[in-house]
Enzyme design. Structure first.
Site, short mmCIF file in Angstrom:
data_model
loop_
_atom_site.label_atom_id
_atom_site.label_comp_id
_atom_site.label_asym_id
_atom_site.label_seq_id
_atom_site.Cartn_x
_atom_site.Cartn_y
_atom_site.Cartn_z
N TYR A 234 0.84 -1.21 0.00
CA TYR A 234 0.00 0.00 0.00
C TYR A 234 0.87 1.26 0.00
CZ TYR A 234 -3.37 -3.57 0.88
OH TYR A 234 -4.10 -4.72 0.77
N HIS A 381 -0.48 -12.49 -9.80
CA HIS A 381 -1.24 -11.56 -8.94
C HIS A 381 -0.52 -10.22 -8.82
CE1 HIS A 381 -2.74 -9.63 -5.33
NE2 HIS A 381 -1.61 -9.86 -4.70
N ARG A 445 7.12 -20.49 -8.57
CA ARG A 445 7.74 -19.20 -8.83
C ARG A 445 9.21 -19.29 -8.43
NH1 ARG A 445 6.16 -15.05 -3.86
NH2 ARG A 445 7.68 -13.78 -4.96
FE1 HAS Z 1 -1.00 -8.91 -2.81
C1 HAS Z 1 1.24 -11.49 -2.35
C2 HAS Z 1 -3.29 -10.52 -0.83
C3 HAS Z 1 -3.15 -6.21 -3.06
C4 HAS Z 1 1.54 -7.00 -4.15
N1 HAS Z 1 0.99 -9.20 -3.21
C5 HAS Z 1 1.72 -10.35 -2.96
C6 HAS Z 1 3.07 -10.16 -3.40
C7 HAS Z 1 3.17 -8.86 -3.86
C8 HAS Z 1 1.85 -8.28 -3.74
C9 HAS Z 1 4.42 -8.18 -4.41
O1 HAS Z 1 -3.28 -12.81 1.16
C10 HAS Z 1 4.18 -11.21 -3.38
C11 HAS Z 1 5.08 -11.14 -2.22
C12 HAS Z 1 6.16 -12.18 -2.30
O2 HAS Z 1 7.17 -11.95 -3.01
O3 HAS Z 1 5.98 -13.27 -1.72
N2 HAS Z 1 -2.88 -8.48 -2.12
C13 HAS Z 1 -3.65 -9.28 -1.36
C14 HAS Z 1 -4.95 -8.65 -1.12
C15 HAS Z 1 -4.91 -7.42 -1.76
C16 HAS Z 1 -3.59 -7.32 -2.37
C17 HAS Z 1 -6.10 -9.20 -0.35
N3 HAS Z 1 -0.84 -7.00 -3.49
C18 HAS Z 1 -1.84 -6.04 -3.50
C19 HAS Z 1 -1.35 -4.81 -4.04
C20 HAS Z 1 -0.02 -5.03 -4.36
C21 HAS Z 1 0.28 -6.41 -4.00
C22 HAS Z 1 -2.17 -3.55 -4.18
C23 HAS Z 1 0.99 -4.12 -4.93
C24 HAS Z 1 0.82 -2.87 -5.21
N4 HAS Z 1 -1.03 -10.66 -1.83
C25 HAS Z 1 -2.04 -11.12 -1.03
C26 HAS Z 1 -1.63 -12.37 -0.38
C27 HAS Z 1 -0.33 -12.65 -0.80
C28 HAS Z 1 0.01 -11.57 -1.71
C29 HAS Z 1 -2.40 -13.20 0.55
C30 HAS Z 1 0.56 -13.82 -0.37
C31 HAS Z 1 0.40 -14.94 -1.28
C32 HAS Z 1 1.38 -16.05 -1.02
O4 HAS Z 1 0.91 -17.18 -0.78
O5 HAS Z 1 2.62 -15.85 -1.06
C33 HAS Z 1 -6.00 -6.38 -1.77
O6 HAS Z 1 -5.49 -5.14 -1.33
C34 HAS Z 1 -6.63 -6.24 -3.12
C35 HAS Z 1 -7.82 -5.31 -3.09
C36 HAS Z 1 -8.20 -4.89 -4.47
C37 HAS Z 1 -9.43 -4.91 -4.97
C38 HAS Z 1 -9.67 -4.45 -6.39
C39 HAS Z 1 -10.46 -3.13 -6.44
C40 HAS Z 1 -10.57 -2.66 -7.85
C41 HAS Z 1 -10.30 -1.39 -8.28
C42 HAS Z 1 -10.39 -1.10 -9.75
C43 HAS Z 1 -11.65 -0.31 -10.11
C44 HAS Z 1 -11.69 -0.08 -11.55
C45 HAS Z 1 -11.94 1.13 -12.12
C46 HAS Z 1 -11.79 1.17 -13.59
C47 HAS Z 1 -12.23 2.36 -11.38
C48 HAS Z 1 -10.57 -5.38 -4.16
C49 HAS Z 1 -9.90 -0.30 -7.36
C50 HAS Z 1 -12.92 1.79 -14.32
C51 HAS Z 1 -12.52 1.65 -15.74
C52 HAS Z 1 -13.20 2.12 -16.77
C53 HAS Z 1 -12.71 1.85 -18.13
C54 HAS Z 1 -14.44 2.88 -16.64
C1 HEM Z 2 9.15 -11.28 -10.67
C2 HEM Z 2 8.38 -10.44 -15.40
C3 HEM Z 2 8.02 -5.68 -14.49
C4 HEM Z 2 8.10 -6.62 -9.75
C5 HEM Z 2 8.91 -11.47 -12.02
C6 HEM Z 2 8.75 -12.75 -12.67
C7 HEM Z 2 8.53 -12.51 -13.98
C8 HEM Z 2 8.55 -11.09 -14.19
C9 HEM Z 2 8.29 -13.54 -15.08
C10 HEM Z 2 8.78 -14.10 -11.95
C11 HEM Z 2 10.15 -14.58 -11.80
C12 HEM Z 2 10.26 -15.78 -10.90
O1 HEM Z 2 9.41 -16.02 -10.03
O2 HEM Z 2 11.25 -16.53 -11.08
C13 HEM Z 2 8.29 -9.07 -15.57
C14 HEM Z 2 8.20 -8.41 -16.84
C15 HEM Z 2 8.11 -7.08 -16.60
C16 HEM Z 2 8.14 -6.90 -15.15
C17 HEM Z 2 8.20 -9.08 -18.20
C18 HEM Z 2 7.97 -5.99 -17.60
C19 HEM Z 2 8.86 -5.26 -17.99
C20 HEM Z 2 7.93 -5.53 -13.13
C21 HEM Z 2 7.65 -4.29 -12.46
C22 HEM Z 2 7.66 -4.56 -11.12
C23 HEM Z 2 7.97 -5.97 -10.96
C24 HEM Z 2 7.39 -2.97 -13.15
C25 HEM Z 2 7.43 -3.64 -9.95
C26 HEM Z 2 7.34 -2.35 -10.00
C27 HEM Z 2 8.47 -7.93 -9.59
C28 HEM Z 2 8.71 -8.56 -8.31
C29 HEM Z 2 9.04 -9.91 -8.58
C30 HEM Z 2 8.96 -10.08 -10.01
C31 HEM Z 2 8.62 -7.91 -6.94
C32 HEM Z 2 9.34 -11.00 -7.55
C33 HEM Z 2 10.79 -11.20 -7.42
C34 HEM Z 2 11.09 -12.37 -6.52
O3 HEM Z 2 10.32 -13.34 -6.47
O4 HEM Z 2 12.12 -12.31 -5.82
N1 HEM Z 2 8.78 -10.47 -12.96
N2 HEM Z 2 8.26 -8.13 -14.57
N3 HEM Z 2 8.11 -6.52 -12.19
N4 HEM Z 2 8.62 -8.86 -10.59
FE1 HEM Z 2 8.45 -8.50 -12.57
#
Ligand code: HAS
Ligand code: HEM
Ligand code: CU
Length: 557
Positions: A234, A381, A445
């Site tokens: 966040y 995700h 992964r």
């Molecule tokens: Fe996540 C793992 C649960 C949000 C990033 N998350 C990750 C990891 C990253 C990450 C980097 O519970 C991997 C970490 C690692 O390396 O191990 N995540 C959630 C949940 C949310 C969530 C419940 N995550 C994010 C956000 C991230 C992010 C934001 C980055 C910025 N996540 C998890 C969980 C894991 C996890 C487990 C661990 C999994 C594991 O087993 O390792 C929530 O905050 C999501 C809420 C979002 C919504 C969507 C609302 C929709 C909106 C769009 C509206 C559209 C509009 C468009 C307005 C409910 C706001 C209108 C368009 C027109 C064209 C009119």
């Molecule tokens: C990991 C692709 C851009 C954040 C990965 C993985 C792929 C990937 C395939 C998985 C690697 C693995 O698990 O072995 C790409 C491609 C991108 C891109 C094609 C486009 C240019 C980004 C950007 C961000 C990002 C813009 C964040 C701002 C991450 C993170 C991981 C990851 C946090 C996890 C690293 C880890 O597991 O240690 N990316 N990515 N990536 N990417 Fe990207």
């Protein structure tokens, strides 16, 4: 005549904060460029195509590349973007200037911290991935550099708090302008949330890397890491939300539907961002189910402000679309300014964010998590979230912010527009493939699977999609960074455009609104947030500290 060439000191004479903002922003984009270049190689790895042998001796291994990718993109770029935008926007909305000496100190801390950490990262002495879980043990310079880098964000946060308190003294009884309010809440959230990481690095990892202590307890380290590690998502997201609430509605041609609701959204993030980290540790032994369940429930709470955001932003966009003459159920969508690259970036980013958020709820479900944990589903995700909405929002904002800060017009707006479509299409294909190959075939992964091509032969069709996405995203990186760096480095300046920040007006205003007045009691909410963290983490942290199991470090690379 509007077009002229000014020497650099003249350009920033009246607004030195513009220069420091630009430096923070551009340093972030340099990190994103280098970090992103590894992305396509990783996507190709998940297509059983191995380009790493060609990178030696520059890059020693898949894991060194992955470490650089995660650290530069997810830690460095995101933090610098937050520092740039959430220093500058509150300053502008309050009409105040931050303390410039400290603003530059924060830039230098970020720069020096990054440079120090870069030495072992580039030298393959800290190939510990961006989560640096012990017992993996990197070179001390990595931890020291990272600590200095992260502490620079505390300096920026303090500058914003100082400005806000100054404004409060001068404007007793008034409601804080929305961009400043959101920024203050964001930084308070970060102060509370970053404590885990700071303790982990300062108390355990730095002394360990210097050899002053023998070992570190992996479970405690993971717990401290994920205390910060969920809230950090966040910390990355909210700067983009700030722009989506305070600028996007105006750029789209409309107004923000509710200012008080926006404040409530940010307060909910303050309350629920941190006490949820165990949802990354469902598979860790040593944490009782009860506490994992508590964090699951709280995770569902922290999805609420994003659901409210979906409502508020969609409603604001509808107001804009109808004001532009859109009619009927979807006429307002097509009437939006899809040709404006800044608006386009947000629209496409939000579209990616919907399935990404839904996937987050799957991850957060205690039982479903067992099926997806440590598979490429997770990479799918978070690329929808952080490489989708967050990166696209930052890029889209840069299309007006860099011209605004420098007085230099955007170079090749058509290419900027095309790069956002390509990023969206590439990310969509890649995340789609990663989700399903993780879920259906259990492809792990963080695995150099191209080295064992026969292992996941069943996932062939998804692998083809990965290869396609890698190529598209590589082209896109070239386009986007050409536009941004060519814009910033050109000599032409045109001060007739982009003078003002296009802050949006709100339909429902905060003055006299009971919700907004309640939200203004920020310190009270900060105390409640701290209390909640204490309840959710206190008992387990005490138990872990009382039963330490330190283990010596290993180097697997
Ligand atoms: Fe996540 C793992 C649960 C949000 C990033 N998350 C990750 C990891 C990253 C990450 C980097 O519970 C991997 C970490 C690692 O390396 O191990 N995540 C959630 C949940 C949310 C969530 C419940 N995550 C994010 C956000 C991230 C992010 C934001 C980055 C910025 N996540 C998890 C969980 C894991 C996890 C487990 C661990 C999994 C594991 O087993 O390792 C929530 O905050 C999501 C809420 C979002 C919504 C969507 C609302 C929709 C909106 C769009 C509206 C559209 C509009 C468009 C307005 C409910 C706001 C209108 C368009 C027109 C064209 C009119
Ligand atoms: C990991 C692709 C851009 C954040 C990965 C993985 C792929 C990937 C395939 C998985 C690697 C693995 O698990 O072995 C790409 C491609 C991108 C891109 C094609 C486009 C240019 C980004 C950007 C961000 C990002 C813009 C964040 C701002 C991450 C993170 C991981 C990851 C946090 C996890 C690293 C880890 O597991 O240690 N990316 N990515 N990536 N990417 Fe990207
Ligand atoms: Cu999380």
């Amino acid at each position: 005549m509007a077009v002229r060439t000014l020497s650099r000191p003249d350009a920033y004479a009246g607004a030195p904060e513009k220069k420091v903002t630009l430096y923070l922003l551009m340093l972030g984009f340099v990190a994103l460029l280098v970090g992103s270049l590894f992305g396509p190689l990783q996507a190709l790895n998940y297509a059983n195509i191995d380009l790493y042998p060609f990178l030696r001796p520059l890059v020693q291994s898949y894991y060194q590349g992955l470490t650089l990718h995660g650290v530069l993109n997810a830690i460095v770029f995101t933090q610098l973007f937050a520092q740039a935008v959430l220093l500058y926007l509150p300053a502008r909305s309050l009409g105040l200037r931050p303390n410039m000496t400290w603003a530059w100190i924060s830039w230098w801390m970020a720069f020096v911290g990054l440079a120090v950490a870069a030495v072992p990262l580039l030298g393959n002495a800290a190939t510990v991935l961006y989560t640096f879980y012990p017992p993996l043990k990197g070179h001390w310079a990595f931890y020291v550099g990272a600590a200095v880098f992260v502490l620079s964000s505390w300096v920026t946060g303090s500058l914003v708090l100082e400005m806000w308190l100054r404004w409060k003294r001068a404007n007793p009884g008034r409601v804080t302008p929305l961009p400043a309010y959101m920024s203050v809440v964001h930084w308070l959230m970060w102060f509370l949330a970053s404590l885990g990481l700071v303790v982990e690095v300062a108390v355990f990892l730095i002394p360990w890397s210097f050899g002053w202590i023998e070992g570190v307890d992996p479970l405690l380290a993971r717990t401290l890491f994920w205390y910060t590690g969920h809230a950090i998502v966040y910390f990355w997201l909210l700067p983009v939300y700030v722009i989506a609430y305070t600028v996007l509605p105006r750029q789209a041609g409309g107004k923000l539907v509710s200012d008080p609701l926006a404040r409530v959204v940010f307060l909910l993030f303050l309350l629920f961002s941190t006490p949820v980290g165990f949802h990354h540790q469902f598979s860790d032994p040593g944490i009782p189910d009860f506490w994992k369940w508590v964090h699951t429930v709280l995770t569902m709470m922290v999805a609420l402000p994003s659901l409210l955001t979906a409502f508020t932003i969609a409603a604001s966009l509808e107001v804009a679309g109808r004001a532009r003459g859109g009619r009927g159920l979807i006429g307002w969508v097509t009437a939006l300014p899809w040709n404006n690259p800044s608006v386009l970036a947000f629209l496409l980013g939000f579209i990616l964010f919907i399935p990404g958020g839904a996937g987050g709820m799957v991850n957060a479900s205690f039982t479903l998590n067992q099926g997806v944990h440590n598979t490429t589903w997770i990479s799918g995700h978070f690329h929808m979230q952080v490489a989708g909405l967050v990166a696209m929002g930052a890029m889209g904002a840069a299309f007006w912010l860099v011209p605004h800060l420098t007085g230099k017009p955007l170079v090749r707006p058509g290419l900027a527009w095309a790069s956002m479509w390509l990023w969206f299409i590439g990310m969509f294909i890649m995340t789609f493939a990663l989700h399903w190959m993780g879920f259906l075939h259990g492809v792990p992964r963080r695995s150099y699977i191209a080295e064992v091509p026969e292992a996941y032969a069943g996932a062939g069709p998804w692998m083809v999609l990965n290869a396609i996405s890698g190529v598209i995203l590589f082209a896109c990186i070239l386009f986007f960074f050409y536009v941004i760096f060519a814009t910033a480095l050109q000599r032409r300046r045109d001060f007739s455009e982009h003078q003002e920040i296009p802050f949006a007006e709100a339909i429902s205003k905060p003055e006299g609104n009971p919700l907004a007045l309640l939200a203004e009691r920020v310190w009270l909410w900060f105390a409640v947030a701290a209390g909640l963290v204490l309840v959710a983490y206190g008992p387990m942290l005490v138990e872990m500290l009382a039963n330490l199991n330190p283990v010596p470090g290993v180097r697997l690379w």
